[in-house]
Design a protein around this motif. Structure first.
Motif, PDB file in Angstrom:
ATOM      1  N   MET A  57     -28.638  -7.380  60.639  1.00 63.20           N
ATOM      2  CA  MET A  57     -29.437  -6.214  60.247  1.00 63.20           C
ATOM      3  C   MET A  57     -30.347  -6.511  59.051  1.00 63.20           C
ATOM      4  SD  MET A  57     -28.669  -3.866  62.443  1.00 63.20           S
ATOM      5  CE  MET A  57     -28.996  -2.255  61.770  1.00 63.20           C
ATOM      6  N   GLY A  58     -29.855  -7.262  58.106  1.00 59.56           N
ATOM      7  CA  GLY A  58     -30.681  -7.626  56.952  1.00 59.56           C
ATOM      8  C   GLY A  58     -31.859  -8.490  57.358  1.00 59.56           C
ATOM      9  N   ASP A  59     -31.625  -9.404  58.310  1.00 55.66           N
ATOM     10  CA  ASP A  59     -32.712 -10.251  58.810  1.00 55.66           C
ATOM     11  C   ASP A  59     -33.792  -9.404  59.471  1.00 55.66           C
ATOM     12  OD1 ASP A  59     -31.279 -12.463  57.960  1.00 55.66           O
ATOM     13  OD2 ASP A  59     -30.461 -12.910  59.947  1.00 55.66           O
ATOM     14  N   ILE A  60     -33.368  -8.404  60.219  1.00 51.38           N
ATOM     15  CA  ILE A  60     -34.327  -7.532  60.897  1.00 51.38           C
ATOM     16  C   ILE A  60     -35.189  -6.791  59.884  1.00 51.38           C
ATOM     17  CG2 ILE A  60     -34.519  -5.415  62.275  1.00 51.38           C
ATOM     18  CD1 ILE A  60     -32.282  -6.512  64.062  1.00 51.38           C
ATOM     19  N   ALA A  61     -34.564  -6.219  58.875  1.00 49.46           N
ATOM     20  CA  ALA A  61     -35.309  -5.481  57.854  1.00 49.46           C
ATOM     21  C   ALA A  61     -36.294  -6.396  57.122  1.00 49.46           C
ATOM     22  CB  ALA A  61     -34.349  -4.832  56.866  1.00 49.46           C
ATOM     23  N   LYS A  62     -35.831  -7.583  56.776  1.00 47.36           N
ATOM     24  CA  LYS A  62     -36.686  -8.543  56.061  1.00 47.36           C
ATOM     25  C   LYS A  62     -37.870  -8.958  56.939  1.00 47.36           C
ATOM     26  CE  LYS A  62     -35.364 -12.771  55.663  1.00 47.36           C
ATOM     27  NZ  LYS A  62     -34.633 -14.008  55.375  1.00 47.36           N
ATOM     28  N   LEU A  63     -37.590  -9.228  58.203  1.00 47.82           N
ATOM     29  CA  LEU A  63     -38.660  -9.662  59.102  1.00 47.82           C
ATOM     30  C   LEU A  63     -39.670  -8.550  59.387  1.00 47.82           C
ATOM     31  CD1 LEU A  63     -36.640 -11.943  61.501  1.00 47.82           C
ATOM     32  CD2 LEU A  63     -38.611 -12.637  60.120  1.00 47.82           C
ATOM     33  N   LYS A  64     -39.217  -7.322  59.467  1.00 47.06           N
ATOM     34  CA  LYS A  64     -40.151  -6.203  59.647  1.00 47.06           C
ATOM     35  C   LYS A  64     -41.183  -6.197  58.523  1.00 47.06           C
ATOM     36  CE  LYS A  64     -37.538  -2.545  61.947  1.00 47.06           C
ATOM     37  NZ  LYS A  64     -36.949  -1.218  61.735  1.00 47.06           N
ATOM     38  N   LYS A  65     -40.695  -6.385  57.314  1.00 47.44           N
ATOM     39  CA  LYS A  65     -41.585  -6.397  56.151  1.00 47.44           C
ATOM     40  C   LYS A  65     -42.532  -7.592  56.203  1.00 47.44           C
ATOM     41  CE  LYS A  65     -41.458  -6.055  51.137  1.00 47.44           C
ATOM     42  NZ  LYS A  65     -40.621  -5.959  49.943  1.00 47.44           N
ATOM     43  N   GLN A  66     -41.995  -8.776  56.524  1.00 48.87           N
ATOM     44  CA  GLN A  66     -42.823  -9.979  56.562  1.00 48.87           C
ATOM     45  C   GLN A  66     -43.879  -9.898  57.672  1.00 48.87           C
ATOM     46  OE1 GLN A  66     -39.872 -13.059  57.009  1.00 48.87           O
ATOM     47  NE2 GLN A  66     -39.558 -13.254  54.805  1.00 48.87           N
ATOM     48  N   VAL A  67     -43.479  -9.423  58.841  1.00 49.25           N
ATOM     49  CA  VAL A  67     -44.435  -9.298  59.949  1.00 49.25           C
ATOM     50  C   VAL A  67     -45.510  -8.283  59.589  1.00 49.25           C
ATOM     51  CG1 VAL A  67     -44.721  -8.522  62.341  1.00 49.25           C
ATOM     52  CG2 VAL A  67     -42.831 -10.047  61.751  1.00 49.25           C
ATOM     53  N   SER A  68     -45.102  -7.180  59.001  1.00 45.27           N
ATOM     54  CA  SER A  68     -46.055  -6.146  58.610  1.00 45.27           C
ATOM     55  C   SER A  68     -47.084  -6.685  57.619  1.00 45.27           C
ATOM     56  CB  SER A  68     -45.301  -4.968  57.998  1.00 45.27           C
ATOM     57  OG  SER A  68     -46.184  -3.969  57.597  1.00 45.27           O
ATOM     58  N   GLN A  69     -46.624  -7.469  56.666  1.00 42.13           N
ATOM     59  CA  GLN A  69     -47.531  -8.039  55.674  1.00 42.13           C
ATOM     60  C   GLN A  69     -48.480  -9.056  56.305  1.00 42.13           C
ATOM     61  OE1 GLN A  69     -44.738  -9.532  52.783  1.00 42.13           O
ATOM     62  NE2 GLN A  69     -44.658  -7.590  51.678  1.00 42.13           N
ATOM     63  N   LYS A  70     -47.958  -9.875  57.196  1.00 40.94           N
ATOM     64  CA  LYS A  70     -48.783 -10.910  57.807  1.00 40.94           C
ATOM     65  C   LYS A  70     -49.741 -10.325  58.847  1.00 40.94           C
ATOM     66  CE  LYS A  70     -48.789 -15.327  60.151  1.00 40.94           C
ATOM     67  NZ  LYS A  70     -48.027 -16.486  60.587  1.00 40.94           N
ATOM     68  N   ALA A  71     -49.283  -9.343  59.597  1.00 35.96           N
ATOM     69  CA  ALA A  71     -50.064  -8.816  60.722  1.00 35.96           C
ATOM     70  C   ALA A  71     -51.273  -8.007  60.266  1.00 35.96           C
ATOM     71  CB  ALA A  71     -49.185  -7.961  61.618  1.00 35.96           C
TER      72      ALA A  71
END
Length: 141
Positions: A57-71
């Protein structure tokens, strides 16, 4: 004389606590070794899979933020964020519908049927989570 009594009392207390802790360890080991109840074993397997999935779950939350920033609004990023959200929601839904408290009220056959269906369900949830994490991780690299 008073210090001798205090010392003896402290040592007695220390010995008592040591024995109490030691017996609990032995009880725990005995429980682990002698759990032959198939319902209990399957329930433990389901909960182990749940715990493993919760660690994602922590990986998912972190990746949502990273993808949002990159996208920055790109459609590829939106698809990945949606996939991560669906995986996160699937885990939340599974936890909400899981009803392990009723296992004691079911006969062994029904309890095993319920747990087998829950095992399949949590396995699918975890696969969805891992797939969305892998895709998003690849995107943010």
């Amino acid at each position: 004389m008073q210090s001798t009594r205090n010392l003896l009392f402290s040592l007695s207390l220390l010995v008592a606590v040591s024995f109490a802790c030691g017996s609990k360890k032995e009880e725990a080991k005995t429980d682990e070794v002698t759990t032959t109840d198939p319902v209990k074993q399957l329930e433990e397997a389901v909960m182990a899979q749940h715990d493993s999935s919760m660690n994602l779950m922590g990986d998912i939350a972190k990746l949502k933020k990273q993808v949002s920033q990159k996208a920055a609004g790109a459609s590829a990023g939106k698809v990945l964020i949606d996939s991560l959200t669906v995986a996160d929601d699937a885990m939340m839904d599974w936890m909400q519908q899981y009803n392990g408290d009723t296992l004691g009220k079911l006969d062994q056959t029904k309890a095993l049927d319920y747990l087998n269906s829950q095992k399949k369900s949590i396995d699918q949830v975890q696969l969805r989570m891992k797939k969305s994490i892998a895709e998003a991780s690849q995107y943010v690299k």
